[in-house]
Design a protein around this motif. Sequence first.
Motif, PDB file in Angstrom:
ATOM      1  N   PRO A 150       0.885  -1.426   0.114  1.00 53.67           N
ATOM      2  CA  PRO A 150      -0.073  -0.013   0.005  1.00 53.67           C
ATOM      3  C   PRO A 150       0.979   1.325  -0.091  1.00 53.67           C
ATOM      4  CG  PRO A 150      -0.034  -1.163   2.176  1.00 53.67           C
ATOM      5  CD  PRO A 150       0.606  -1.918   1.325  1.00 53.67           C
ATOM      6  N   LYS A 151       0.277   2.327  -0.307  1.00 54.33           N
ATOM      7  CA  LYS A 151       1.030   3.643  -0.505  1.00 54.33           C
ATOM      8  C   LYS A 151       1.441   3.924   0.839  1.00 54.33           C
ATOM      9  CE  LYS A 151       1.826   7.119  -3.387  1.00 54.33           C
ATOM     10  NZ  LYS A 151       2.602   6.999  -4.484  1.00 54.33           N
ATOM     11  N   SER A 152       0.914   3.748   2.021  1.00 56.79           N
ATOM     12  CA  SER A 152       1.557   3.819   3.327  1.00 56.79           C
ATOM     13  C   SER A 152       2.691   3.254   3.582  1.00 56.79           C
ATOM     14  CB  SER A 152       0.575   3.770   4.350  1.00 56.79           C
ATOM     15  OG  SER A 152      -0.056   2.272   4.264  1.00 56.79           O
ATOM     16  N   THR A 153       2.800   1.974   3.051  1.00 58.46           N
ATOM     17  CA  THR A 153       4.288   1.355   3.254  1.00 58.46           C
ATOM     18  C   THR A 153       5.271   1.754   2.421  1.00 58.46           C
ATOM     19  OG1 THR A 153       2.689  -0.580   3.670  1.00 58.46           O
ATOM     20  CG2 THR A 153       5.124  -0.970   3.356  1.00 58.46           C
ATOM     21  N   GLN A 154       4.973   2.342   1.306  1.00 59.26           N
ATOM     22  CA  GLN A 154       5.836   2.827   0.361  1.00 59.26           C
ATOM     23  C   GLN A 154       6.434   4.181   0.921  1.00 59.26           C
ATOM     24  OE1 GLN A 154       4.265   3.570  -3.518  1.00 59.26           O
ATOM     25  NE2 GLN A 154       3.336   1.624  -3.703  1.00 59.26           N
ATOM     26  N   ARG A 155       5.613   5.025   1.724  1.00 63.79           N
ATOM     27  CA  ARG A 155       6.224   6.141   2.281  1.00 63.79           C
ATOM     28  C   ARG A 155       7.046   5.712   3.424  1.00 63.79           C
ATOM     29  NH1 ARG A 155       0.795   8.164   1.063  1.00 63.79           N
ATOM     30  NH2 ARG A 155       0.303   7.307   3.385  1.00 63.79           N
ATOM     31  N   LEU A 156       6.625   4.722   4.329  1.00 58.77           N
ATOM     32  CA  LEU A 156       7.555   4.416   5.382  1.00 58.77           C
ATOM     33  C   LEU A 156       8.734   3.757   4.709  1.00 58.77           C
ATOM     34  CD1 LEU A 156       7.603   3.691   8.449  1.00 58.77           C
ATOM     35  CD2 LEU A 156       6.743   1.497   8.018  1.00 58.77           C
ATOM     36  N   LEU A 157       8.939   3.143   3.740  1.00 61.70           N
ATOM     37  CA  LEU A 157      10.069   2.438   3.194  1.00 61.70           C
ATOM     38  C   LEU A 157      10.958   3.918   2.882  1.00 61.70           C
ATOM     39  CD1 LEU A 157       9.316  -0.421   0.765  1.00 61.70           C
ATOM     40  CD2 LEU A 157      10.813  -0.535   2.808  1.00 61.70           C
ATOM     41  N   LYS A 158      10.631   4.718   1.956  1.00 62.39           N
ATOM     42  CA  LYS A 158      11.182   5.955   1.682  1.00 62.39           C
ATOM     43  C   LYS A 158      11.557   6.676   3.085  1.00 62.39           C
ATOM     44  CE  LYS A 158      11.229  10.103  -1.391  1.00 62.39           C
ATOM     45  NZ  LYS A 158      11.714  10.863  -0.330  1.00 62.39           N
ATOM     46  N   ASP A 159      10.603   7.275   3.557  1.00 59.22           N
ATOM     47  CA  ASP A 159      11.126   8.317   4.461  1.00 59.22           C
ATOM     48  C   ASP A 159      11.687   7.696   5.713  1.00 59.22           C
ATOM     49  OD1 ASP A 159       9.785   9.892   2.875  1.00 59.22           O
ATOM     50  OD2 ASP A 159       7.793   9.763   3.919  1.00 59.22           O
ATOM     51  N   PHE A 160      11.455   6.633   6.051  1.00 57.67           N
ATOM     52  CA  PHE A 160      12.272   5.940   7.468  1.00 57.67           C
ATOM     53  C   PHE A 160      13.236   4.995   7.068  1.00 57.67           C
ATOM     54  CE2 PHE A 160      12.157   2.955  11.002  1.00 57.67           C
ATOM     55  CZ  PHE A 160      12.539   3.804  11.907  1.00 57.67           C
ATOM     56  N   VAL A 161      12.910   3.947   6.366  1.00 60.07           N
ATOM     57  CA  VAL A 161      13.951   3.040   6.191  1.00 60.07           C
ATOM     58  C   VAL A 161      14.954   3.637   5.223  1.00 60.07           C
ATOM     59  CG1 VAL A 161      14.402   0.708   5.315  1.00 60.07           C
ATOM     60  CG2 VAL A 161      12.315   1.113   6.560  1.00 60.07           C
ATOM     61  N   ALA A 162      14.693   3.955   4.304  1.00 60.36           N
ATOM     62  CA  ALA A 162      15.905   4.478   3.271  1.00 60.36           C
ATOM     63  C   ALA A 162      16.429   5.853   3.844  1.00 60.36           C
ATOM     64  CB  ALA A 162      15.064   4.769   1.982  1.00 60.36           C
ATOM     65  N   GLU A 163      15.776   6.762   4.357  1.00 59.49           N
ATOM     66  CA  GLU A 163      16.086   8.005   4.685  1.00 59.49           C
ATOM     67  C   GLU A 163      16.960   7.732   6.084  1.00 59.49           C
ATOM     68  OE1 GLU A 163      16.530  10.488   2.836  1.00 59.49           O
ATOM     69  OE2 GLU A 163      15.350   9.648   1.044  1.00 59.49           O
ATOM     70  N   GLN A 164      16.417   7.085   7.099  1.00 63.08           N
ATOM     71  CA  GLN A 164      17.125   7.036   8.346  1.00 63.08           C
ATOM     72  C   GLN A 164      17.932   6.013   8.707  1.00 63.08           C
ATOM     73  OE1 GLN A 164      14.596   8.651  11.651  1.00 63.08           O
ATOM     74  NE2 GLN A 164      12.945   9.287   9.824  1.00 63.08           N
ATOM     75  N   VAL A 165      17.320   4.690   8.319  1.00 56.50           N
ATOM     76  CA  VAL A 165      18.062   3.535   9.169  1.00 56.50           C
ATOM     77  C   VAL A 165      19.001   2.910   7.866  1.00 56.50           C
ATOM     78  CG1 VAL A 165      16.231   3.068  10.708  1.00 56.50           C
ATOM     79  CG2 VAL A 165      16.296   2.008   8.489  1.00 56.50           C
ATOM     80  N   LEU A 166      19.048   2.960   6.711  1.00 60.62           N
ATOM     81  CA  LEU A 166      19.778   2.542   5.751  1.00 60.62           C
ATOM     82  C   LEU A 166      21.055   3.577   5.318  1.00 60.62           C
ATOM     83  CD1 LEU A 166      17.649   0.276   3.318  1.00 60.62           C
ATOM     84  CD2 LEU A 166      19.824  -0.535   4.696  1.00 60.62           C
ATOM     85  N   ARG A 167      20.954   4.605   5.561  1.00 60.68           N
ATOM     86  CA  ARG A 167      21.640   5.533   4.941  1.00 60.68           C
ATOM     87  C   ARG A 167      23.014   5.501   5.593  1.00 60.68           C
ATOM     88  NH1 ARG A 167      20.224  11.816   5.230  1.00 60.68           N
ATOM     89  NH2 ARG A 167      18.596  11.071   4.032  1.00 60.68           N
ATOM     90  N   THR A 168      24.051   5.598   4.959  1.00 63.81           N
ATOM     91  CA  THR A 168      25.619   5.479   5.480  1.00 63.81           C
ATOM     92  C   THR A 168      26.302   6.664   5.284  1.00 63.81           C
ATOM     93  OG1 THR A 168      26.245   4.388   3.624  1.00 63.81           O
ATOM     94  CG2 THR A 168      25.575   2.885   5.247  1.00 63.81           C
ATOM     95  N   ALA A 169      27.330   6.851   5.903  1.00 61.10           N
ATOM     96  CA  ALA A 169      28.258   8.119   5.805  1.00 61.10           C
ATOM     97  C   ALA A 169      28.999   8.322   4.511  1.00 61.10           C
ATOM     98  CB  ALA A 169      29.242   8.162   6.846  1.00 61.10           C
ATOM     99  N   GLU A 170      29.429   7.004   3.815  1.00 61.55           N
ATOM    100  CA  GLU A 170      30.118   6.826   2.775  1.00 61.55           C
ATOM    101  C   GLU A 170      29.785   5.989   1.638  1.00 61.55           C
ATOM    102  OE1 GLU A 170      34.366   6.077   3.700  1.00 61.55           O
ATOM    103  OE2 GLU A 170      34.662   7.970   4.757  1.00 61.55           O
ATOM    104  N   PRO A 171      28.524   6.327   1.110  1.00 60.15           N
ATOM    105  CA  PRO A 171      27.739   5.249   0.262  1.00 60.15           C
ATOM    106  C   PRO A 171      28.946   5.173  -1.050  1.00 60.15           C
ATOM    107  CG  PRO A 171      26.947   7.578  -0.016  1.00 60.15           C
ATOM    108  CD  PRO A 171      27.861   7.633   1.236  1.00 60.15           C
ATOM    109  N   GLU A 172      28.646   3.899  -1.610  1.00 62.16           N
ATOM    110  CA  GLU A 172      29.435   3.179  -2.671  1.00 62.16           C
ATOM    111  C   GLU A 172      28.442   3.755  -4.079  1.00 62.16           C
ATOM    112  OE1 GLU A 172      30.761  -0.707  -5.069  1.00 62.16           O
ATOM    113  OE2 GLU A 172      29.961  -0.852  -2.833  1.00 62.16           O
ATOM    114  N   LYS A 173      29.163   4.445  -4.789  1.00 58.49           N
ATOM    115  CA  LYS A 173      28.510   5.261  -6.003  1.00 58.49           C
ATOM    116  C   LYS A 173      27.919   4.100  -6.820  1.00 58.49           C
ATOM    117  CE  LYS A 173      29.341   8.835  -9.359  1.00 58.49           C
ATOM    118  NZ  LYS A 173      28.451   9.698  -8.592  1.00 58.49           N
ATOM    119  N   ILE A 174      26.814   4.492  -7.241  1.00 64.72           N
ATOM    120  CA  ILE A 174      25.903   3.490  -8.202  1.00 64.72           C
ATOM    121  C   ILE A 174      26.469   4.175  -9.879  1.00 64.72           C
ATOM    122  CG2 ILE A 174      23.799   2.691  -9.106  1.00 64.72           C
ATOM    123  CD1 ILE A 174      22.670   2.995  -6.129  1.00 64.72           C
ATOM    124  N   VAL A 175      26.729   3.409 -10.695  1.00 60.29           N
ATOM    125  CA  VAL A 175      27.188   3.908 -11.720  1.00 60.29           C
ATOM    126  C   VAL A 175      26.534   3.207 -12.831  1.00 60.29           C
ATOM    127  CG1 VAL A 175      29.600   4.554 -10.912  1.00 60.29           C
ATOM    128  CG2 VAL A 175      29.270   2.354 -12.247  1.00 60.29           C
TER     129      VAL A 175
END
Length: 372
Positions: free
Chosen positions: A240-265
Motif C-alpha cells: 500500500p501507499k503508506s508502506t511505500q512512504r514508510l520505506l522511503k521516509d524511514f527505512v531509506a532516509e534514516q536507517v539505511l543511510r551510510t556516511a560513505e555510500p558506494e556510488k552507483i554507476v
Amino acid sequence: MARRLFLHVGTPKSGTTFLQSVWWANRDALLEQGLLLPGRGVNHHYWASCVVRGGRQVDTIPAAGLAAWDELLAEVSAHPGDALISHELFSPAPDERAEAALRRLEAVADEVHVVLTARDLVRQIPAEWQQRTKHGRSQTYDAFLDMIQKDEQARFWRVQDVPGVLRRWGQGIPPERVHLVVLPPPGGPRTFLWDRLCELTGIDGTGMAERATRSNESLGLVEVETLRRLAGTLQDDGMPKSTQRLLKDFVAEQVLRTAEPEKIVVPARAYPWVVERAQQMVAELDGQGYDVLGDLAGLVPGSEPIPGRDAADVTDAEVADAAVAALARFVRHEELQRRRGRRRPPESSLRSRVRHGLARRWTALRARAGRS
C-alpha cells in the motif's frame, strides 16, 4: 493578477528537493522581495501536480488535496508581484493536461515562465533507479537499464527526456520564457543551481541556501540492493501507499543511510547508448530558442564510463551486513525517541512488517552466506 508566474516542473533528481527546501525555508523573506510561494507547503504543490496529471494519481492524495490546484491559482491571481509553483511531478503530465494547465496559468499571470532543471543521464539513470527502489519497487538495476533502453514510453523518459518535457510544457509559451537550467558536472560550483534560479526570478538569495532543511541524499549500492530485496519481501503481501512512504521516509532516509555510500554507476556495457541518447536530446534542443542557463553540452556525459561495481556483484553477505547495520540504527532510533520522552505510538502493522521483513531477509542471507 500576478506579474510573472514561474512554474518549475522538474526534472526529478536535479536538485529539486534542495530548491524547494530553500524556497519554503525562506518563504517570508521571498515574499518581502515580491515572490509568492502560494499554498501551505511543498505537499500542496505536489497535490496540485497530481490534479494536473489526473488519472489514478488523484486517488493517492487526501480529499483536501483535490482543491490544491485551484487554491494555488487563486492565490497567484490575488498577488500583484511574481509567484513560483514548484514540483518535479508536473513533468510527466500528458500533452493535453499540460496545455490546459498552462492556459489556466495564463489567466492568473501576465507572463508564464516554465523552468526545467536537468542533469546528464549518467547521473540521472542511477538516481531514478534508486528513487524507484525507495518507493517500493524491486526491479533489478539490469532490468531497469534494459527497460529504458528498449521502451521510449517508459515513465523514466516521461520525466527525463528533456526535449519531450519542454515540448509538453512549452505549448503556447514564447521560447524565451522557457528556461532550461543545466547543472554542471560533478565538481562544479556548489551554488550554481541556487544562483541561476535567483538570477532568473530576480531574487537576492544571499544566505538563503544555508537555511535548507531537506535534501534527497543518495544511498550506496549495497544499501539500495538491500532495500530492493526488502521491497520484494514486502510485496508478497501487497504494497500500500503508506508502506511505500514508510520505506522511503524511514527505512531509506534514516536507517539505511551510510556516511560513505558506494556510488552507483552506469555500467560500461550500457554507456555507449546512454551517450548516444544524450546527444540526441541535445540535438533536439539546439535551435529551439529556449533560454538555457548553463552549458547545453553538459547534458552529454564524458566519453569514458565512471568506474564502479555492477549492482549484480553485490553479495548476500554484504546485504546481510547492511541489514544488520540498519536494524542497529533502527534500535538506536527507537531508544533515542524513548529517552526524549516521546510517547511511543502503538506498534503499527506497517513498522512491524518492515522490521520483520528486514529480520527475515537478514536471517536467510546469513544462512546462505554461511553455506557459501
